[in-house]
Design a protein around this motif. Sequence first.
Motif, PDB file in Angstrom:
ATOM      1  N   GLN A 360       0.832  -1.204   0.000  1.00 12.36           N
ATOM      2  CA  GLN A 360       0.000   0.000   0.000  1.00 12.36           C
ATOM      3  C   GLN A 360       0.871   1.260   0.000  1.00 12.36           C
ATOM      4  OE1 GLN A 360      -3.346   0.282  -0.306  1.00 12.36           O
ATOM      5  NE2 GLN A 360      -3.038   2.500  -0.357  1.00 12.36           N
ATOM      6  N   GLU A 361       1.903   1.288   0.863  1.00 10.06           N
ATOM      7  CA  GLU A 361       2.784   2.453   0.923  1.00 10.06           C
ATOM      8  C   GLU A 361       3.556   2.630  -0.380  1.00 10.06           C
ATOM      9  OE1 GLU A 361       5.248   2.413   4.360  1.00 10.06           O
ATOM     10  OE2 GLU A 361       3.599   1.882   5.717  1.00 10.06           O
ATOM     11  N   MET A 362       3.989   1.534  -0.983  1.00  5.53           N
ATOM     12  CA  MET A 362       4.686   1.641  -2.259  1.00  5.53           C
ATOM     13  C   MET A 362       3.752   2.189  -3.340  1.00  5.53           C
ATOM     14  SD  MET A 362       6.918  -1.897  -2.213  1.00  5.53           S
ATOM     15  CE  MET A 362       7.771  -1.595  -3.747  1.00  5.53           C
ATOM     16  N   GLY A 363       2.488   1.773  -3.310  1.00  5.88           N
ATOM     17  CA  GLY A 363       1.525   2.321  -4.261  1.00  5.88           C
ATOM     18  C   GLY A 363       1.316   3.811  -4.056  1.00  5.88           C
ATOM     19  N   ASP A 364       1.278   4.268  -2.787  1.00  2.77           N
ATOM     20  CA  ASP A 364       1.108   5.698  -2.512  1.00  2.77           C
ATOM     21  C   ASP A 364       2.288   6.506  -3.057  1.00  2.77           C
ATOM     22  OD1 ASP A 364      -1.234   5.022  -1.260  1.00  2.77           O
ATOM     23  OD2 ASP A 364      -0.370   5.055   0.765  1.00  2.77           O
ATOM     24  N   ILE A 365       3.505   5.987  -2.864  1.00  7.38           N
ATOM     25  CA  ILE A 365       4.678   6.714  -3.352  1.00  7.38           C
ATOM     26  C   ILE A 365       4.715   6.722  -4.878  1.00  7.38           C
ATOM     27  CG2 ILE A 365       7.199   6.665  -3.436  1.00  7.38           C
ATOM     28  CD1 ILE A 365       7.199   5.714  -0.585  1.00  7.38           C
ATOM     29  N   GLU A 366       4.333   5.624  -5.479  1.00 13.83           N
ATOM     30  CA  GLU A 366       4.278   5.604  -6.939  1.00 13.83           C
ATOM     31  C   GLU A 366       3.273   6.618  -7.458  1.00 13.83           C
ATOM     32  OE1 GLU A 366       3.441   1.597  -7.923  1.00 13.83           O
ATOM     33  OE2 GLU A 366       5.500   0.891  -7.587  1.00 13.83           O
ATOM     34  N   ALA A 367       2.149   6.802  -6.714  1.00 12.29           N
ATOM     35  CA  ALA A 367       1.174   7.817  -7.116  1.00 12.29           C
ATOM     36  C   ALA A 367       1.776   9.218  -7.005  1.00 12.29           C
ATOM     37  CB  ALA A 367      -0.082   7.703  -6.252  1.00 12.29           C
ATOM     38  N   LEU A 540      11.361   1.049   1.596  1.00 13.99           N
ATOM     39  CA  LEU A 540      10.226   0.129   1.469  1.00 13.99           C
ATOM     40  C   LEU A 540      10.640  -1.152   0.755  1.00 13.99           C
ATOM     41  CD1 LEU A 540       7.336   2.577   0.536  1.00 13.99           C
ATOM     42  CD2 LEU A 540       7.594   1.287   2.655  1.00 13.99           C
ATOM     43  N   GLY A 541      11.594  -1.056  -0.173  1.00 17.25           N
ATOM     44  CA  GLY A 541      12.079  -2.260  -0.848  1.00 17.25           C
ATOM     45  C   GLY A 541      12.717  -3.225   0.136  1.00 17.25           C
ATOM     46  N   GLU A 542      13.457  -2.687   1.112  1.00 24.02           N
ATOM     47  CA  GLU A 542      14.039  -3.557   2.136  1.00 24.02           C
ATOM     48  C   GLU A 542      12.937  -4.203   2.989  1.00 24.02           C
ATOM     49  OE1 GLU A 542      16.701  -1.127   4.309  1.00 24.02           O
ATOM     50  OE2 GLU A 542      18.123  -0.856   2.633  1.00 24.02           O
ATOM     51  N   ARG A 543      11.933  -3.412   3.355  1.00 26.78           N
ATOM     52  CA  ARG A 543      10.815  -3.992   4.110  1.00 26.78           C
ATOM     53  C   ARG A 543      10.071  -5.030   3.270  1.00 26.78           C
ATOM     54  NH1 ARG A 543       6.876   0.466   6.198  1.00 26.78           N
ATOM     55  NH2 ARG A 543       5.762  -1.449   6.827  1.00 26.78           N
ATOM     56  N   PHE A 544       9.947  -4.742   1.972  1.00 27.36           N
ATOM     57  CA  PHE A 544       9.276  -5.675   1.070  1.00 27.36           C
ATOM     58  C   PHE A 544      10.016  -7.008   1.039  1.00 27.36           C
ATOM     59  CE2 PHE A 544       8.754  -7.336  -3.287  1.00 27.36           C
ATOM     60  CZ  PHE A 544       7.376  -7.489  -3.315  1.00 27.36           C
ATOM     61  N   ASP A 545      11.347  -6.966   0.917  1.00 30.59           N
ATOM     62  CA  ASP A 545      12.132  -8.202   0.916  1.00 30.59           C
ATOM     63  C   ASP A 545      11.985  -8.946   2.236  1.00 30.59           C
ATOM     64  OD1 ASP A 545      12.971  -7.671  -1.632  1.00 30.59           O
ATOM     65  OD2 ASP A 545      14.903  -6.822  -1.037  1.00 30.59           O
ATOM     66  N   ASP A 546      12.008  -8.196   3.342  1.00 34.37           N
ATOM     67  CA  ASP A 546      11.847  -8.847   4.648  1.00 34.37           C
ATOM     68  C   ASP A 546      10.474  -9.509   4.765  1.00 34.37           C
ATOM     69  OD1 ASP A 546      14.360  -8.013   5.365  1.00 34.37           O
ATOM     70  OD2 ASP A 546      13.657  -6.213   6.415  1.00 34.37           O
ATOM     71  N   ALA A 547       9.434  -8.840   4.246  1.00 33.88           N
ATOM     72  CA  ALA A 547       8.088  -9.421   4.300  1.00 33.88           C
ATOM     73  C   ALA A 547       8.004 -10.674   3.439  1.00 33.88           C
ATOM     74  CB  ALA A 547       7.063  -8.382   3.839  1.00 33.88           C
ATOM     75  N   LEU A 548       8.683 -10.662   2.288  1.00 32.09           N
ATOM     76  CA  LEU A 548       8.689 -11.858   1.444  1.00 32.09           C
ATOM     77  C   LEU A 548       9.416 -13.006   2.144  1.00 32.09           C
ATOM     78  CD1 LEU A 548       9.371 -10.453  -2.142  1.00 32.09           C
ATOM     79  CD2 LEU A 548       7.202 -11.121  -1.117  1.00 32.09           C
TER      80      LEU A 548
END
Length: 637
Positions: A360-367, A540-548
């Motif tokens: 969700q946060e990555m989508g907000d930043i992309e917007a 967020l990419g680091e958090r994304f990798d950790d979540a994966l």
Amino acid sequence: MEMMFPLVLGSIKGLLLLATAACIALALRKRPARVRAVIWSMALGGCLVIPLAAPLLPSWSLPMPEAITRLTNPDETVITVEVHPGRLEMKESSSVVHIADRAIGEPVHRFPAVNWMAMMLSLWAAGAILMLTQLGIGLWRMNRAVRRARPAHGHYWTSMLADARDQVGCRRRVRLLVSAEVEIPATVGLLRPAIVLPPHADTWVWDRRKAVLLHELIHIIRFDWPARMVARFARAIYWFNPLAWWASRRLDLEQELACDEEVLAFGTRASSYACHLLGIARHALPCPAPAIPALGMARRTHLEERIMSILNRSNHRRVGFAVLIPAIILMAAMVPALAAVYPGDSPPRPASTELKEVMQEMGDIEAKLEPHLAGIEAIEIEMEPHIAGLEELEISIDDSKMEEIEKQMEPYLAQIEAIEIDMEPLQAQMEELEKEMKNAQLHIEDGTLEEIEEQIQEQIEAHMKIVESIHFDMEPYLAQIEEIHAQMEGLHGQLADIDVEIEPIHEQMAKIHVDLEPLNEKMEELQREMEPLHEELERLGERFDDALRVEVLSYLRETLGAVTAPGAEYGEAASRVVDDARIRVDDDVVSIDASRSDVREILTDLFAPHRIGTQNAFDAAIDRAVAGLSPLTIKTD
């Protein structure tokens, strides 16, 4: 089991590919034989490519019948005997064996079932080795026959071969040989193709010689021999598949039919050509077929079908490459499509709360980035005319004149360079004298001021005489260089004229660069505004990798928890899988696509020391984990 999986799955995919090729060839039975030959050759080659390409392509799941799924991921059956006081009971289980209702110390006897997978693998390997050995012996015999063969003598053979090459458009060098080890004309070789004739070829009439050379040269320009060798190799690997044998025989026939059609298209009469084939085959009838993998022109196999095809068709025409393009595209598209198929139907897993928040946060930043990206795109559109103008100005500069002048100057520059090389010893002496004079220590004796000056002058004059001598030796070289520069003055003048001619163009280019500066500044400003957003995306990419990694860890615990002891390195396994995997985000679905071989190696390496239960149960769990991670899909909505 691990080695059997790609064999079984690849065999099923190869069977589908060959069956599809058979249907296409049947639908095109009225079309030229060359089209069907291309279809069969690509299908047999694709059977070899599919197992190799499968680990390199992103896989996609396809529901399969249960029988196929069990073949690719079998469970071994184990018979256990439980001994209880006063009774004997036997149970059969298809997975992990659980033993209950027995007292401590009571023995349990286990009779392992027959390892059918190992037997099947051994049987396949034995058949493949036998077939490949037979192919290797045939290639060795072929090479020996070619080495022993003698060149075809006679001006008529040489001139006829040259005329035939021109007629078919063959640009490759072709050897024409005669060998007693063949009874019919044959073509062999890839890099150095050769046409091998039987010894009695000198007795043939002119028409038969021409037809034979045309037929064999068409094989060469179409690379039929390497295509047939690939087919033989595929048949050896899939020796257990009857369709592979049939496809190989159909390829042989279609290649010969395609060459027959081409020869007839060059003007050879159908009845005469059929007589030539019969005559060649009749002469070879008493002789055994040679065990060499060559393209024989008139083998007894399919001879009747070829002659009927020759006589039945009234219109034989040449087939261009454009006619083959649809068949090539169709077969080429099927190979990666089948290679990427993986049996199974794994529904997407629901994402964790952390992964949903990160997405969700990555989508907000992309917007937030979209307006900046739109602004950069608008600036690039505005810059396009200026950049196009620069390109036109660069094209308008005639570099050929300058290159021609520089080319004319090269001999003069080479002469100057040679003279400078000859001067190097003198220059080295001069440099050495300069060092000596800089570090010289004068020996001065007591005396008047005039006497001291005379002593200094005497010591300096000795060095100066040497310097003057070196300068004297260098004068002829310097004079030569000056003379060469004088000869180059005209060329330098031409270069100056060219500089004058292109100066207005350079001025226009400089003006365009000035016009581009405000646009570049705007783009740099937008990029500076985007930097904090990019930094946030990196975090967020680091958090994304950790979540994966957490998602993979959870999946591994679900799949392998029953066969591993506490302390198994799930975190390390999840990190290694995610680091090596390809991550794809498609709307609200995240795919973690890992290589099956890499995942199997990681899981076996980390979890084998912590295995509990039977080896069979552990292997089955590893297989399920590998299948689920190729790919693991997660739904984030």
